[in-house]
Design a protein around this motif. Structure first.
Motif, mmCIF file in Angstrom:
data_model
loop_
_atom_site.group_PDB
_atom_site.id
_atom_site.type_symbol
_atom_site.label_atom_id
_atom_site.label_comp_id
_atom_site.label_asym_id
_atom_site.label_seq_id
_atom_site.Cartn_x
_atom_site.Cartn_y
_atom_site.Cartn_z
ATOM 1 N N SER A 78 63.627 -51.440 42.291
ATOM 2 C CA SER A 78 63.943 -51.025 43.657
ATOM 3 C C SER A 78 64.964 -51.956 44.301
ATOM 4 C CB SER A 78 62.661 -50.998 44.500
ATOM 5 O OG SER A 78 61.733 -50.075 43.979
ATOM 6 N N ASN A 79 65.812 -52.578 43.487
ATOM 7 C CA ASN A 79 66.748 -53.601 43.962
ATOM 8 C C ASN A 79 67.979 -52.967 44.622
ATOM 9 O OD1 ASN A 79 67.918 -56.073 44.428
ATOM 10 N ND2 ASN A 79 68.668 -56.335 42.332
ATOM 11 N N GLY A 80 67.785 -52.466 45.841
ATOM 12 C CA GLY A 80 68.845 -51.822 46.604
ATOM 13 C C GLY A 80 68.222 -50.923 47.651
ATOM 14 N N TYR A 81 68.995 -50.527 48.651
ATOM 15 C CA TYR A 81 68.444 -49.721 49.741
ATOM 16 C C TYR A 81 67.927 -48.376 49.245
ATOM 17 C CZ TYR A 81 68.379 -46.733 53.888
ATOM 18 O OH TYR A 81 68.006 -45.838 54.849
ATOM 19 N N LYS A 82 68.767 -47.619 48.580
ATOM 20 C CA LYS A 82 68.356 -46.298 48.095
ATOM 21 C C LYS A 82 67.226 -46.415 47.087
ATOM 22 C CE LYS A 82 70.076 -42.125 45.808
ATOM 23 N NZ LYS A 82 71.261 -41.456 45.180
ATOM 24 N N GLN A 83 67.356 -47.372 46.186
ATOM 25 C CA GLN A 83 66.321 -47.563 45.175
ATOM 26 C C GLN A 83 64.979 -47.940 45.819
ATOM 27 O OE1 GLN A 83 69.391 -48.826 45.238
ATOM 28 N NE2 GLN A 83 70.170 -49.325 43.188
ATOM 29 N N ALA A 84 65.046 -48.737 46.892
ATOM 30 C CA ALA A 84 63.820 -49.139 47.572
ATOM 31 C C ALA A 84 63.165 -47.949 48.279
ATOM 32 C CB ALA A 84 64.102 -50.253 48.569
ATOM 33 N N LEU A 85 63.970 -47.103 48.903
ATOM 34 C CA LEU A 85 63.414 -45.904 49.528
ATOM 35 C C LEU A 85 62.691 -45.050 48.487
ATOM 36 C CD1 LEU A 85 66.223 -44.721 51.990
ATOM 37 C CD2 LEU A 85 64.045 -45.802 52.580
ATOM 38 N N GLU A 86 63.326 -44.896 47.330
ATOM 39 C CA GLU A 86 62.704 -44.127 46.253
ATOM 40 C C GLU A 86 61.445 -44.833 45.751
ATOM 41 O OE1 GLU A 86 65.933 -43.917 43.521
ATOM 42 O OE2 GLU A 86 66.916 -42.238 44.556
ATOM 43 N N GLY A 87 61.507 -46.158 45.688
ATOM 44 C CA GLY A 87 60.354 -46.938 45.230
ATOM 45 C C GLY A 87 59.171 -46.819 46.171
ATOM 46 N N ILE A 88 59.436 -46.787 47.463
ATOM 47 C CA ILE A 88 58.362 -46.635 48.440
ATOM 48 C C ILE A 88 57.669 -45.291 48.255
ATOM 49 C CG2 ILE A 88 57.851 -46.406 50.906
ATOM 50 C CD1 ILE A 88 60.244 -48.383 51.351
ATOM 51 N N PRO A 108 62.768 -62.787 45.334
ATOM 52 C CA PRO A 108 64.075 -62.848 45.995
ATOM 53 C C PRO A 108 65.184 -62.218 45.122
ATOM 54 C CG PRO A 108 63.018 -65.009 45.959
ATOM 55 C CD PRO A 108 62.290 -64.139 44.980
ATOM 56 N N TYR A 109 65.216 -60.890 45.100
ATOM 57 C CA TYR A 109 66.197 -60.175 44.291
ATOM 58 C C TYR A 109 67.592 -60.274 44.907
ATOM 59 C CZ TYR A 109 61.976 -58.177 42.221
ATOM 60 O OH TYR A 109 60.765 -58.017 41.615
ATOM 61 N N SER A 110 68.594 -59.905 44.132
ATOM 62 C CA SER A 110 69.988 -60.006 44.586
ATOM 63 C C SER A 110 70.267 -59.136 45.798
ATOM 64 C CB SER A 110 70.936 -59.634 43.439
ATOM 65 O OG SER A 110 70.666 -58.310 42.977
ATOM 66 N N ALA A 114 68.951 -55.490 51.435
ATOM 67 C CA ALA A 114 69.034 -54.030 51.436
ATOM 68 C C ALA A 114 67.660 -53.423 51.196
ATOM 69 C CB ALA A 114 70.022 -53.559 50.373
ATOM 70 N N MET A 115 66.889 -54.023 50.307
ATOM 71 C CA MET A 115 65.521 -53.565 50.080
ATOM 72 C C MET A 115 64.705 -53.673 51.362
ATOM 73 S SD MET A 115 64.724 -55.380 46.379
ATOM 74 C CE MET A 115 63.076 -54.671 46.209
ATOM 75 N N TYR A 116 64.864 -54.779 52.041
ATOM 76 C CA TYR A 116 64.083 -55.011 53.261
ATOM 77 C C TYR A 116 64.475 -54.032 54.366
ATOM 78 C CZ TYR A 116 61.149 -57.946 56.265
ATOM 79 O OH TYR A 116 60.138 -58.420 57.065
ATOM 80 N N GLU A 117 65.731 -53.615 54.370
ATOM 81 C CA GLU A 117 66.157 -52.595 55.320
ATOM 82 C C GLU A 117 65.385 -51.299 55.087
ATOM 83 O OE1 GLU A 117 70.210 -50.156 56.696
ATOM 84 O OE2 GLU A 117 70.342 -51.800 55.241
ATOM 85 N N ALA A 118 65.169 -50.975 53.805
ATOM 86 C CA ALA A 118 64.380 -49.780 53.483
ATOM 87 C C ALA A 118 62.927 -49.973 53.902
ATOM 88 C CB ALA A 118 64.477 -49.490 51.987
ATOM 89 N N LEU A 119 62.396 -51.170 53.704
ATOM 90 C CA LEU A 119 61.033 -51.464 54.157
ATOM 91 C C LEU A 119 60.919 -51.318 55.671
ATOM 92 C CD1 LEU A 119 60.775 -52.630 51.231
ATOM 93 C CD2 LEU A 119 59.415 -54.484 52.219
#
Length: 268
Positions: A78-88, A108-110, A114-119
């Motif tokens: 889920s290392n990215g905004y879109k990926q995190a939304l999908e992961g959620i 602490p991913y790269s 962006a992940m936290y923005e999805a959170l």
């Protein structure tokens, strides 16, 4: 059960069940049994590959959903905004839940911002009741804070007798972030149960060495999520709130801190 109050106002139990390395029917039965015994905090993660089993264990109980506190964590998939939304969405589907009580960035991913923005978006949408991070040391935590609007409710980190993290806990507290301990019993690697300090305290309080350790951490205001495969240990790990360590006993256990990780993969 004693609780801590998150910066959202929600209550998080001081003791929960960690599910790392629990699989298949073992995971299902342990989760359901833990809830039957009074556990309300259950911790899982995408990385553990057991969210479905955790969800099945929850479904086997008759405890109201609002009385449970379910945590999961997004991993590198889920290392990215879109990926995190999908992961959620994937985690909610796996758990068969409408929401989780706490969602963490696992490391602490790269692209953690962006992940936290999805959170944060999921938090505002009600899919998540609180958001946070995991395995962030003080430097990474302080850098992270400069770039986010929602202060993490929790930082879940390795914390046990050999790695007590007093300075990190204080820094988190200054910002309203709770420290939660994974591997609070050090996966049995320290042999603390053989040390005279524990034998004396165990005899005094009629508690096991593991219970002494968990009480030491929870008295510091640290939520703990020990993992076990044994029902008797599930019961034991919960039975720590009927005694209180004295200040001098807390200091004795504090003196055992070596400020050293037990796991080579961490960045501490």
């Amino acid at each position: 059960m004693e609780h801590l109050t998150l910066n959202t106002g929600a209550k998080i139990p001081l003791v929960g069940l960690g599910t790392w390395d629990l699989r298949d029917e073992t995971c299902v039965s342990l989760v359901s049994e833990a809830i039957r015994l009074g556990y309300r905090l259950i911790d899982t993660a995408q990385m553990y590959d057991n969210e479905k089993e955790v969800g099945q264990g929850i479904a086997q109980t008759n405890v109201d959903r609002d009385d449970l506190f379910i945590t999961t964590k997004l991993d590198s998939r889920s290392n990215g905004y879109k990926q995190a939304l999908e992961g959620i969405s994937r985690s909610l589907d796996n758990l068969n839940l409408d929401y989780v009580d706490l969602l963490l960035v696992h490391e602490p991913y790269s692209n953690d911002l962006a992940m936290y923005e999805a959170l944060s978006e999921a938090y505002h949408d009600g899919k998540v009741k609180a958001i946070g991070i995991s395995n962030y040391n003080q430097k990474r935590f302080e850098q992270f804070l400069k770039n986010v609007d929602i202060i993490p409710a929790v930082n879940q980190v390795e914390c046990h007798l050999q790695f007590q993290k007093w300075v990190l806990q204080q820094k988190l507290k200054e910002h309203g972030t709770i420290m939660q301990a994974w591997s609070p019993l050090s996966q049995g690697k320290l042999g603390f149960e053989k040390q005279p300090e524990f034998l004396q305290l165990s005899e005094k309080y009629k508690k096991s060495p593991a219970q002494i350790v968990l009480r030491f951490l929870t008295q510091r205001g640290i939520s703990v999520i020990p993992k076990t495969r044994r029902i008797e240990c599930l019961e034991e790990n919960m039975s720590i709130f009927d005694f209180q360590l004295l200040p001098e006993e807390m200091n004795l256990l504090k003196s055992l801190d070596k400020d050293t990780t037990l796991f080579s993969w961490t960045e501490y």
